[in-house]
Design an enzyme around this catalytic site. Structure first.
Site, short mmCIF file in Angstrom:
data_model
loop_
_atom_site.label_atom_id
_atom_site.label_comp_id
_atom_site.label_asym_id
_atom_site.label_seq_id
_atom_site.Cartn_x
_atom_site.Cartn_y
_atom_site.Cartn_z
N THR A 69 0.85 -1.19 0.00
CA THR A 69 0.00 0.00 0.00
C THR A 69 0.88 1.24 0.00
OG1 THR A 69 -0.10 0.13 2.40
CG2 THR A 69 -1.81 -1.20 1.31
N GLY A 73 7.17 1.60 1.76
CA GLY A 73 8.62 1.58 1.54
C GLY A 73 9.04 0.98 0.22
N LYS A 74 8.16 0.98 -0.76
CA LYS A 74 8.48 0.39 -2.06
C LYS A 74 9.65 1.11 -2.74
CE LYS A 74 4.25 1.04 -3.49
NZ LYS A 74 3.66 1.62 -2.27
N ASP A 95 9.56 1.30 -10.69
CA ASP A 95 8.73 1.93 -9.67
C ASP A 95 7.37 2.25 -10.28
OD1 ASP A 95 8.17 2.91 -7.14
OD2 ASP A 95 9.12 4.86 -7.47
N GLU A 96 6.35 2.32 -9.44
CA GLU A 96 4.98 2.66 -9.87
C GLU A 96 4.49 1.71 -10.96
OE1 GLU A 96 3.38 4.62 -8.06
OE2 GLU A 96 4.89 5.87 -7.10
N CYS A 142 -1.94 0.06 9.17
CA CYS A 142 -3.07 0.97 8.99
C CYS A 142 -2.80 2.27 9.72
CB CYS A 142 -4.33 0.29 9.53
SG CYS A 142 -5.80 1.36 9.54
N CYS A 167 -6.40 -0.73 6.92
CA CYS A 167 -6.88 -2.11 6.96
C CYS A 167 -8.29 -2.14 6.37
CB CYS A 167 -6.87 -2.64 8.39
SG CYS A 167 -8.04 -1.78 9.48
#
Length: 189
Positions: free
Chosen positions: A10, A14-15, A85-86, A143, A180
């Protein structure tokens, strides 16, 4: 043998930090990488990957009609890894190009992105990555309203939850919130 990795999470999981970390680790060993991002994401400038903690790097922007396979195949120096990314914003053809990079060029590809949108529908890129990826991993976060794992993205406008509208609206912390399931349907706003 190279593989196609899909790492989803989500907002605020930290992607992008993970992309920058992986790139750093390869480059510290003298192994070049290619970093790419969707041309749709212009929050921090065109062709930039940027984490919320301030780390950023230039990236090759991917348009929906870009031939990613040919781009990678024609590079003077073969990369050790391609980082995306994205990836939720990629087209079906973009994702199939990434699979060809893995299968025909033997270059690992790691794609990072959201899985589902604010209406809990899969993005086009996410759908096809889930179908084609050799390895699928969830990058977890919590969350915003409780300590449960965030699995959904809540869109807000003027402090109110939004459940209808265009799928793609580029925003940041002020627009999208990791939540959540309980707080997706009953946000504490």
């Amino acid at each position: 043998m190279a593989q196609l990795y899909y790492k989803y999470g989500t907002m605020n999981s930290g992607k992008t930090i993970e992309i920058l970390k992986v790139a750093h680790n390869y480059e510290e060993q003298g192994k070049p990488v290619v970093i790419m991002t969707s041309a749709l994401d212009t929050r921090d400038g065109f062709g930039i990957v940027s984490s919320r903690i301030g780390m950023r790097r230039e990236a090759i922007p991917i348009s929906n009609d870009m031939d990613i396979f040919t781009f990678i195949a024609q590079l003077e120096e073969k990369p050790y890894c391609v980082l995306i990314d994205e990836s939720q914003f990629l087209s079906k053809q973009n994702v199939y190009d990434l699979a060809r990079v893995v299968d025909e060029l033997n270059v690992p590809v790691m794609a990072f992105g959201l899985k589902n949108d604010f209406q809990n529908n899969l993005f086009e890129g996410s759908k096809h990555l889930l179908l084609l990826a050799d390895k699928i991993d969830e990058i977890k976060t919590i969350c915003q309203y409780c300590s449960k794992k965030a699995t959904m993205v809540l869109r807000t406008e003027n402090g109110k939850p939004v459940y209808e509208g265009d799928q793609i609206q580029i925003g940041g912390n002020e627009t999208y919130i990791p939540v959540c399931r309980k707080h997706y349907f009953n946000p504490e706003i």
